[in-house]
Design a protein around this motif. Structure first.
Motif, PDB file in Angstrom:
ATOM      1  N   GLN A 275     -38.708  42.146 -22.080  1.00 49.90           N
ATOM      2  CA  GLN A 275     -38.830  41.587 -20.735  1.00 49.90           C
ATOM      3  C   GLN A 275     -40.202  41.908 -20.151  1.00 49.90           C
ATOM      4  N   VAL A 276     -40.558  41.152 -19.113  1.00 51.00           N
ATOM      5  CA  VAL A 276     -41.785  41.487 -18.400  1.00 51.00           C
ATOM      6  C   VAL A 276     -41.578  42.862 -17.765  1.00 51.00           C
ATOM      7  N   PRO A 277     -42.580  43.747 -17.858  1.00 46.56           N
ATOM      8  CA  PRO A 277     -42.374  45.080 -17.284  1.00 46.56           C
ATOM      9  C   PRO A 277     -42.183  45.018 -15.771  1.00 46.56           C
ATOM     10  N   ASN A 278     -41.473  46.002 -15.247  1.00 48.76           N
ATOM     11  CA  ASN A 278     -41.307  46.105 -13.803  1.00 48.76           C
ATOM     12  C   ASN A 278     -42.679  46.274 -13.156  1.00 48.76           C
ATOM     13  N   PRO A 279     -43.028  45.405 -12.238  1.00 46.16           N
ATOM     14  CA  PRO A 279     -44.398  45.429 -11.719  1.00 46.16           C
ATOM     15  C   PRO A 279     -44.704  46.620 -10.814  1.00 46.16           C
ATOM     16  N   VAL A 280     -43.668  47.385 -10.440  1.00 48.19           N
ATOM     17  CA  VAL A 280     -43.923  48.539  -9.581  1.00 48.19           C
ATOM     18  C   VAL A 280     -44.395  49.712 -10.429  1.00 48.19           C
ATOM     19  N   GLU A 281     -45.514  50.323 -10.018  1.00 44.93           N
ATOM     20  CA  GLU A 281     -46.033  51.532 -10.654  1.00 44.93           C
ATOM     21  C   GLU A 281     -46.204  51.381 -12.167  1.00 44.93           C
ATOM     22  N   LEU A 282     -47.072  50.472 -12.582  1.00 45.10           N
ATOM     23  CA  LEU A 282     -47.373  50.356 -13.996  1.00 45.10           C
ATOM     24  C   LEU A 282     -48.325  51.471 -14.406  1.00 45.10           C
ATOM     25  N   GLY A 283     -48.202  51.919 -15.642  1.00 47.09           N
ATOM     26  CA  GLY A 283     -49.024  53.029 -16.093  1.00 47.09           C
ATOM     27  C   GLY A 283     -50.371  52.585 -16.622  1.00 47.09           C
ATOM     28  N   GLU A 284     -51.028  53.467 -17.326  1.00 44.58           N
ATOM     29  CA  GLU A 284     -52.358  53.174 -17.865  1.00 44.58           C
ATOM     30  C   GLU A 284     -52.279  52.774 -19.326  1.00 44.58           C
ATOM     31  N   ASN A 285     -51.324  51.900 -19.640  1.00 44.20           N
ATOM     32  CA  ASN A 285     -51.232  51.469 -21.036  1.00 44.20           C
ATOM     33  C   ASN A 285     -51.400  49.965 -21.077  1.00 44.20           C
ATOM     34  N   CYS A 286     -51.356  49.426 -22.305  1.00 44.16           N
ATOM     35  CA  CYS A 286     -51.338  47.974 -22.408  1.00 44.16           C
ATOM     36  C   CYS A 286     -49.952  47.533 -21.954  1.00 44.16           C
TER      37      CYS A 286
END
Lengths: 325, 310
Positions: A275-286
């Motif tokens: 799924q598309v990642p949760n757009p809240v607080e994405l980390g520093e990864n791809c």
């Protein structure tokens, strides 16, 4: 075909929601040249529309443009006064919306709605505006223009309304036309007509078009240049032939694989897993790492930069970097 | 601009002449279906014609006093009888109708203009503008209007304002007290309308705020404004009658339906001379009821949900 009409530089637009900050547009840079059709592709919620609305400076609260520049003919739109921006809207930069059924004001006549920008921006008199409006209605291929001028939106079909939307957008000869999924709400035959119309217009007036879509068929038909977005970031950017022949990013490859091919029947279309990642607080990864077939160690640790490769082809993926090999 | 895909055989002459139906026209067609609304419209028209043109055909004038002929029952000379000063009741009812209808309309217009303007501004700008306007509305709505009007009326009496000017003050008082309800309704509508896609489209055309509010948003709220205005006229006429009955609205010698009904205050008049107070009472009743019929029919016509009930 060479000057940059619009240049996004590290644009960031955030939405401050109750559950955290959503970086809807996260460090996006790309440019649109004069007379070029640029398609922005990506799935729902990846920031395509917010990028366009940022360009118009119409991001609604709780959204806010927090950084970067949007250069229009070398001038930063984000620094303009509201009054100057209002002058550009509808005049130099016009927009077509997704749903023609709800984009026209139900209580005003078609004529009034087409004539309005003409009267505001071009300062035409009532008669001149009416004459020009009727020309515009004919231009977008609706017969009996004089009659349509006096009718109300509820008397027209979806395809006709979208043509009227295009007529309104074209009324002041804009340099850039933003089309936010202009064919999504229409059926396929009407879609083709609308796309033809837009292509004709582009040829005739040398209008640059920024087309937002998730339909790769539309991209193949319309685009000169394609930008692929994922979770608020540009992950790939290339001329249209290059992108279709030689997609670099695994996400783009997945998208192209997921497209049905008419000649051969498949029981099941390819889908990108996850799924598309949760757009809240994405980390520093791809952001694509958990759905990617080629996920490597570095993908979970560091974000790849958008680097340029051959043939004006840009991609943000560790697969093509030294560190990833 | 030349034409890319212009249709060469654009013909307008062959088209049948069908007038484009605006949403309003459609709604009024619907109103015509309602028998009560037709009845209301006819009654109102009659009332207007009689009140505004009737006095020209009367052999009497407002100043015709004839005390010896006072308090006579209806007869061929005086169709509705005479009052204690010998004035013709029919003439006075018609003149009172002019005043009462005028008060109703002016009060409605004051109320509609303030209400829709402030409601639209509150709904469009939201934030602190909205907060201020809504708090004013809350305050206005929590003051009981009748005691307030009575206080204002007695202040006017105290200042000895001449009766001819007093009716104008009454009109504005009634209007100013009744706008908050409409302002709330308009604000609610604007709040939801401003989020519609066509407003985003209007915004992308670079329109000024005033254009957006007055050309694009307010026309969409006209249904509720019309319904409200219709009912407000009836309400204002009723309220004026109440005030005048209490002797605080329109004061004699200027006749109004309310101050004519106050004849019923007197026990002898009430019991023995019903021609003094029944005609103005019937007029108020018919007028207010007709306005309410029309208002209800308009509401049904504009409300998509009520259409299926028939």
């Amino acid at each position: 075909m060479s000057n940059n009409l619009i240049e996004f530089r590290n644009l960031r637009t955030n939405f401050y929601t109750g559950s955290g900050v959503v970086k809807a547009v996260n460090d996006v840079s790309f440019s649109i040249r004069e007379g070029e059709t640029l398609c922005v592709v990506g799935e729902s919620g990846c920031g395509k529309s917010v990028t366009a609305m940022s360009l118009m400076r119409l991001v609604a609260t709780p959204g806010k443009i927090v950084g970067g520049e949007i250069l229009y003919k070398g001038e930063d739109l984000l620094k303009l006064k509201e009054r100057e921006m209002r002058y550009l809207r509808g005049n130099e930069i016009a927009m077509i919306f997704q749903d023609p059924m709800s984009s026209l004001n139900p209580v005003l006549t078609i004529g009034h709605q087409i004539a309005e920008p003409l009267r505001i921006h071009k300062k035409l008199s009532k008669q001149e505006a009416k004459k020009k409006s009727i020309e515009l209605i004919e231009l977008v291929g609706i017969p009996r223009a004089a009659k349509i001028y006096d009718s109300y939106p509820h008397e027209l079909s979806g395809g006709m309304r979208q043509r009227i939307m295009i007529a309104i957008a074209l009324s002041c000869d804009p340099k850039l036309l933003i089309a936010d999924e202009p064919t999504t709400a229409l059926d396929v035959t009407i879609q083709a007509q609308i796309l033809d119309l837009m292509r004709d217009i582009k040829k005739e007036f040398n209008t640059a078009i920024m087309m937002i879509t998730h339909d790769l068929g539309v991209v193949a038909e319309m685009a000169d240049h394609v930008v692929v977005m994922y979770a608020g970031k540009v992950i790939e950017e290339a001329p249209v032939h290059e992108l279709f022949n030689n997609p670099k990013h695994p996400y783009t490859q997945g998208l192209l694989k997921a497209k049905p091919v008419i000649s051969n029947r498949q029981d099941r279309l390819y889908t990108i897993p996850g799924q598309v990642p949760n757009p809240v607080e994405l980390g520093e990864n791809c952001y694509f790492n958990d759905r990617c077939e080629h996920c490597m160690e570095i993908c979970v640790q560091k974000q790849p930069d958008l680097n340029i490769y051959d043939n004006k082809h840009k991609a943000a993926c560790w697969l093509y970097e030294k560190e990833g090999k | 601009m030349s034409q890319v895909t212009a249709n060469p055989n654009v013909t307008t002459a062959a088209e049948p002449k069908v007038k484009s139906a605006s949403p309003w026209v459609l709604a009024f067609r619907q109103v015509r279906q309602s028998k009560l609304a037709i009845f209301g419209i006819v009654m109102l028209l009659l009332m207007f014609l009689i009140c505004f043109f009737g006095p020209f055909f009367s052999p009497y004038t407002i100043d015709t006093l004839n005390i010896r002929n006072g308090n006579k029952a209806p007869s061929a000379a005086h169709w509705l009888g005479t009052d204690n000063l010998g004035r013709d009741i029919l003439l006075r009812v018609m003149l009172a109708g002019r005043i009462s209808l005028l008060v109703g309309f002016v009060a409605m217009m004051v109320s509609v203009s303030i209400g829709s303007l402030l409601g639209a501004i509150a709904g469009f700008y939201r934030g602190w503008v909205d907060t201020i306007i809504m708090r004013i509305i809350d305050i206005m709505m929590s003051i009981p209007s009748l005691p307030l009007l009575i206080i204002l009326g007695s202040i006017l009496s105290d200042w000895k304002i001449p009766p001819s000017e007093r009716i104008y003050i009454v009109m504005f008082m009634l209007g100013i007290l009744s706008w908050p309800g409409l302002a709330r309704l308009v604000r609610g509508q604007i709040l939801s309308l401003r989020e519609q896609e066509f407003m985003q489209a209007a915004e992308s055309l670079g329109l000024r705020d005033s254009k957006k509010i007055f050309r694009h948003l307010l026309p969409n709220t006209i249904p509720i404004i019309i319904v409200n205005a219709t009912l407000a006229v009836g309400g204002a006429i009723l309220m004026e009658s109440v005030l005048s009955y209490l002797g605080l609205g329109v004061v004699p010698p200027t006749p109004s339906w309310g101050n004519m009904i106050s004849a019923a205050n007197n026990l002898i008049d009430f019991q023995k001379r019903p021609w003094l107070w029944i005609p103005p009472g019937v007029c108020v009743f018919i007028t207010v009821m007709s306005f309410n019929f029309v208002g209800d029919a308009l509401r049904d016509a504009f409300d998509p949900k009520s259409k299926s009930k028939r």
